[in-house]
Design a protein around this motif. Structure first.
Motif, short mmCIF file in Angstrom:
data_model
loop_
_atom_site.label_atom_id
_atom_site.label_comp_id
_atom_site.label_asym_id
_atom_site.label_seq_id
_atom_site.Cartn_x
_atom_site.Cartn_y
_atom_site.Cartn_z
N UNK A 1 0.83 -1.20 0.00
CA UNK A 1 0.00 0.00 0.00
C UNK A 1 0.86 1.25 0.00
N UNK A 2 2.06 1.14 0.61
CA UNK A 2 2.94 2.30 0.69
C UNK A 2 3.32 2.85 -0.67
N UNK A 3 3.55 1.96 -1.61
CA UNK A 3 3.94 2.43 -2.94
C UNK A 3 2.77 3.04 -3.70
N UNK A 4 1.55 2.65 -3.34
CA UNK A 4 0.38 3.29 -3.93
C UNK A 4 0.26 4.73 -3.40
N UNK A 5 0.48 4.90 -2.08
CA UNK A 5 0.50 6.26 -1.52
C UNK A 5 1.59 7.09 -2.19
N UNK A 6 2.75 6.46 -2.41
CA UNK A 6 3.88 7.16 -3.03
C UNK A 6 3.55 7.60 -4.45
N UNK A 7 2.89 6.74 -5.21
CA UNK A 7 2.49 7.11 -6.58
C UNK A 7 1.56 8.32 -6.55
N UNK B 1 0.34 12.52 1.43
CA UNK B 1 0.50 11.16 0.92
C UNK B 1 1.91 10.63 1.16
N UNK B 2 2.92 11.50 1.07
CA UNK B 2 4.29 11.07 1.36
C UNK B 2 4.41 10.66 2.82
N UNK B 3 3.75 11.40 3.71
CA UNK B 3 3.76 11.03 5.13
C UNK B 3 3.13 9.66 5.35
N UNK B 4 2.04 9.36 4.64
CA UNK B 4 1.42 8.04 4.73
C UNK B 4 2.37 6.96 4.20
N UNK B 5 3.08 7.29 3.15
CA UNK B 5 4.04 6.35 2.56
C UNK B 5 5.09 5.93 3.59
N UNK B 6 5.54 6.90 4.39
CA UNK B 6 6.63 6.64 5.32
C UNK B 6 6.25 5.70 6.46
N UNK B 7 4.98 5.36 6.56
CA UNK B 7 4.56 4.35 7.54
C UNK B 7 5.10 2.97 7.18
N UNK C 1 7.31 2.43 4.03
CA UNK C 1 8.47 2.46 3.14
C UNK C 1 9.56 3.27 3.82
N UNK C 2 10.79 2.81 3.75
CA UNK C 2 11.87 3.53 4.41
C UNK C 2 12.01 4.94 3.84
N UNK C 3 12.43 5.86 4.70
CA UNK C 3 12.48 7.27 4.31
C UNK C 3 13.45 7.51 3.15
N UNK C 4 14.60 6.86 3.17
CA UNK C 4 15.57 7.04 2.09
C UNK C 4 15.04 6.60 0.74
N UNK C 5 14.43 5.44 0.74
CA UNK C 5 13.87 4.91 -0.49
C UNK C 5 12.69 5.76 -0.97
N UNK C 6 11.77 6.07 -0.06
CA UNK C 6 10.58 6.85 -0.43
C UNK C 6 10.97 8.22 -0.96
N UNK C 7 11.86 8.90 -0.27
CA UNK C 7 12.21 10.25 -0.70
C UNK C 7 12.98 10.23 -2.01
N UNK C 8 13.86 9.26 -2.18
CA UNK C 8 14.61 9.16 -3.44
C UNK C 8 13.67 8.92 -4.61
N UNK C 9 12.71 8.03 -4.42
CA UNK C 9 11.77 7.75 -5.50
C UNK C 9 10.88 8.97 -5.74
N UNK C 10 10.36 9.58 -4.68
CA UNK C 10 9.47 10.75 -4.80
C UNK C 10 10.16 11.88 -5.54
N UNK C 11 11.35 12.21 -5.11
CA UNK C 11 12.05 13.33 -5.73
C UNK C 11 12.58 12.97 -7.12
#
Length: 106
Positions: free
Chosen positions: A1-7, A45-51, A53-63
């Motif tokens: 679900x985290x990657x759906x929030x990230x998308x 949504x990024x905050x929900x993702x961080x529940x 997905x690791x912060x490094x991975x999530x932020x790298x993908x997001x940015x």
């Protein structure tokens, strides 16, 4: 679900950044509101993702994905030039995201 929030976060960020271009320095109300709401939604949504997905991975993908998408939209919507350096940069960003997803970041 985290990657759906990230998308969703990436989509909202790309929409907000595109609207910012149309806002003409925040002098046009409609695009300015889309920018503000888009960034609010993106960060939520990024905050929900961080529940999950690791912060490094999530932020790298997001940015990274956001940056690559905006570069492509700049070409398609705003007639920005395409140089070898820009292509190389986009390829490197996408490559970095792939490496992170294959286990380069935990």
């Amino acid at each position: 679900m985290g990657y759906l929030w990230l998308a969703g976060a990436i989509s909202a960020e790309v929409a907000a950044t595109t609207a910012m271009k149309y806002s003409e320095g925040f002098s046009r109300l409609g695009p300015s509101l889309v920018t503000a709401v888009g960034y609010f939604v993106s960060f939520t949504l990024l905050a929900h993702t961080l529940r999950t997905v690791s912060i490094g991975t999530a932020y790298a993908i997001w940015s990274g994905v956001g940056t690559a998408a905006i570069a492509v939209l700049g070409l398609l919507l705003f007639g920005e030039g395409l140089s070898a350096a820009k292509v190389a940069g986009i390829v490197l960003i996408v490559g970095g995201v792939v490496v992170l997803n294959l286990g380069g970041a935990h």
